[in-house]
Write a protein that holds these residues in place. Structure first.
Motif, short mmCIF file in Angstrom:
data_model
loop_
_atom_site.label_atom_id
_atom_site.label_comp_id
_atom_site.label_asym_id
_atom_site.label_seq_id
_atom_site.Cartn_x
_atom_site.Cartn_y
_atom_site.Cartn_z
N ALA A 1 0.85 -1.20 0.00
CA ALA A 1 0.00 0.00 0.00
C ALA A 1 0.88 1.25 0.00
O ALA A 1 2.03 1.21 0.44
CB ALA A 1 -0.91 0.00 1.23
N PRO A 2 0.35 2.35 -0.54
CA PRO A 2 -1.00 2.53 -1.07
C PRO A 2 -1.14 1.94 -2.47
O PRO A 2 -0.25 2.04 -3.29
CB PRO A 2 -1.16 4.05 -1.10
CG PRO A 2 0.24 4.56 -1.28
CD PRO A 2 1.13 3.61 -0.54
N ALA A 3 -2.31 1.31 -2.70
CA ALA A 3 -2.58 0.71 -4.00
C ALA A 3 -4.07 0.37 -4.09
O ALA A 3 -4.75 0.28 -3.08
CB ALA A 3 -1.74 -0.55 -4.21
N ALA A 4 -4.52 0.19 -5.32
CA ALA A 4 -5.90 -0.23 -5.56
C ALA A 4 -5.90 -1.69 -6.00
O ALA A 4 -4.99 -2.15 -6.70
CB ALA A 4 -6.56 0.65 -6.62
N TYR A 5 -6.93 -2.41 -5.59
CA TYR A 5 -7.06 -3.83 -5.91
C TYR A 5 -8.47 -4.11 -6.43
O TYR A 5 -9.43 -3.50 -5.98
CB TYR A 5 -6.80 -4.69 -4.67
CG TYR A 5 -5.39 -4.58 -4.13
CD1 TYR A 5 -4.41 -5.49 -4.50
CD2 TYR A 5 -5.03 -3.56 -3.25
CE1 TYR A 5 -3.11 -5.40 -4.02
CE2 TYR A 5 -3.74 -3.45 -2.77
CZ TYR A 5 -2.79 -4.38 -3.16
OH TYR A 5 -1.50 -4.28 -2.68
#
Length: 335
Positions: A185-189
């Motif tokens: 993170a930070p990240a989108a999944y």
């Protein structure tokens, strides 16, 4: 004069070296660059580099402090899982704290949203004794609690995982499962699931630094699942209709005739219940659904002896529970 000249040159060289060293420590080896490289690794889907950044990994004591199991899955810490990493990264501020740590605030775009995070980093033993090194004082790694509803499997990115991996005993047979996963993170999944019998709509979540995020992957029966159950229902009712008796054994329809039956009853199915499935507590359930059977049978009146034919539609209801066996076959339990 020569000695003075050489001394001045030496001082110039030393000064130049110290200035260059200071420039390196303020830029390439600075706390801001440390954070920026971490975020860029996520953006490049180099999850191995991001996960191995000093201070990212959690040891057993940290896991225990966060109330996380020591065997928490790290399966999502790999490339091909993140759907969107931080882009357009900008260091907003880098504040030196009295204890030598730095609070580095970064702004970035994550998908369609602009986000901002502050990372606390602290110095490590300098490289070669002169070049700054850093680590995260607080790990930015996130925890995603995945609830795999009505199916233990889910897909995130190009990876399919089984939420039963670390479970034993009765937990293995539960209809729905929840399991925590460490995630960079930070990240989108993006979570989903798609098979012949079950499918779950795409669900996207953004895992901020050091956040614990819940997500539910809601698997529902596919049309193929419903068709297979319908076929089994039709076969079952056909077998019931083939029984030449007034009350077919184990069947939802029948008739009582007080007079004498003079020929074998003949059943037929006029309308088969149309299967619909919704998730229940432990299975996919079909509520009581109406169907219609028809009987044709010859009988003799016991009072006056005349013969007559019974032609009658017999409405009935059928309810069932359907589950998927480990081998992929469908198990049906009539209610």
């Amino acid at each position: 004069m020569a000695v003075i000249g050489w001394a001045a040159l030496a001082m110039l060289v030393v000064g130049t070296f110290l200035a260059a060293l200071g420039g390196l420590n303020a830029t390439i080896y600075g706390s801001s660059s440390f954070v920026e490289r971490y975020l860029e690794a996520i953006a490049d889907d180099d999850i191995a580099a991001a996960a191995s950044t000093p201070g990212v990994a959690l040891d057993d004591a940290e896991l225990e402090a966060f109330g996380l199991p020591a065997d928490i899955s790290t399966a999502m810490l790999r490339s091909g899982v993140v759907s969107a990493g931080p882009e357009d990264i900008t260091i907003v501020s880098d504040v030196a704290n009295p204890d030598g740590s730095h609070s580095v605030t970064a702004s970035y775009r994550l998908g369609d949203e602009i986000a901002e995070s502050t990372f606390l980093v602290r110095p490590l033993e300098p490289l070669y004794g002169v070049l700054h090194r850093w680590e995260f004082a607080d790990s930015p790694i996130a925890v995603i609690d995945v609830t795999a509803a009505h199916n233990p499997l889910f897909t995130v990115g190009d990876l399919t995982l089984d939420t039963r991996a670390n479970k034993t005993g009765d937990e293995l047979t539960a209809f729905s499962h929840t399991a925590p996963y460490l995630a960079i993170a930070p990240a989108a999944y993006t979570f989903e699931y798609d098979s012949v019998l079950l499918e779950a709509a795409h669900v996207s979540v953004v895992a901020g630094a050091a956040e614990q995020v819940p997500v539910t992957v809601d698997a529902q029966p596919t049309p193929a699942f419903v068709e297979r159950v319908q076929l089994k229902v039709d076969e079952y009712l056909t077998a019931c209709a083939e029984q030449p008796v007034l009350q077919p054994a184990g069947c939802p329809f029948g008739i009582e005739i007080d007079d004498r039956v003079t020929a074998e009853p003949q059943w037929s199915i006029l309308t088969s219940p149309q299967v619909t499935l919704t998730a229940g507590e432990s299975s996919f359930d079909m509520p009581p659904t109406e169907g219609v059977a028809h009987i044709s049978v010859e009988a003799q009146d016991l009072f006056d002896g005349h013969f007559y034919t019974v032609e009658q539609d017999r409405p009935f209801t059928l309810a069932l529970a359907a589950t998927i066996n480990p081998d992929g076959s469908i198990a049906i339990q009539l209610k």
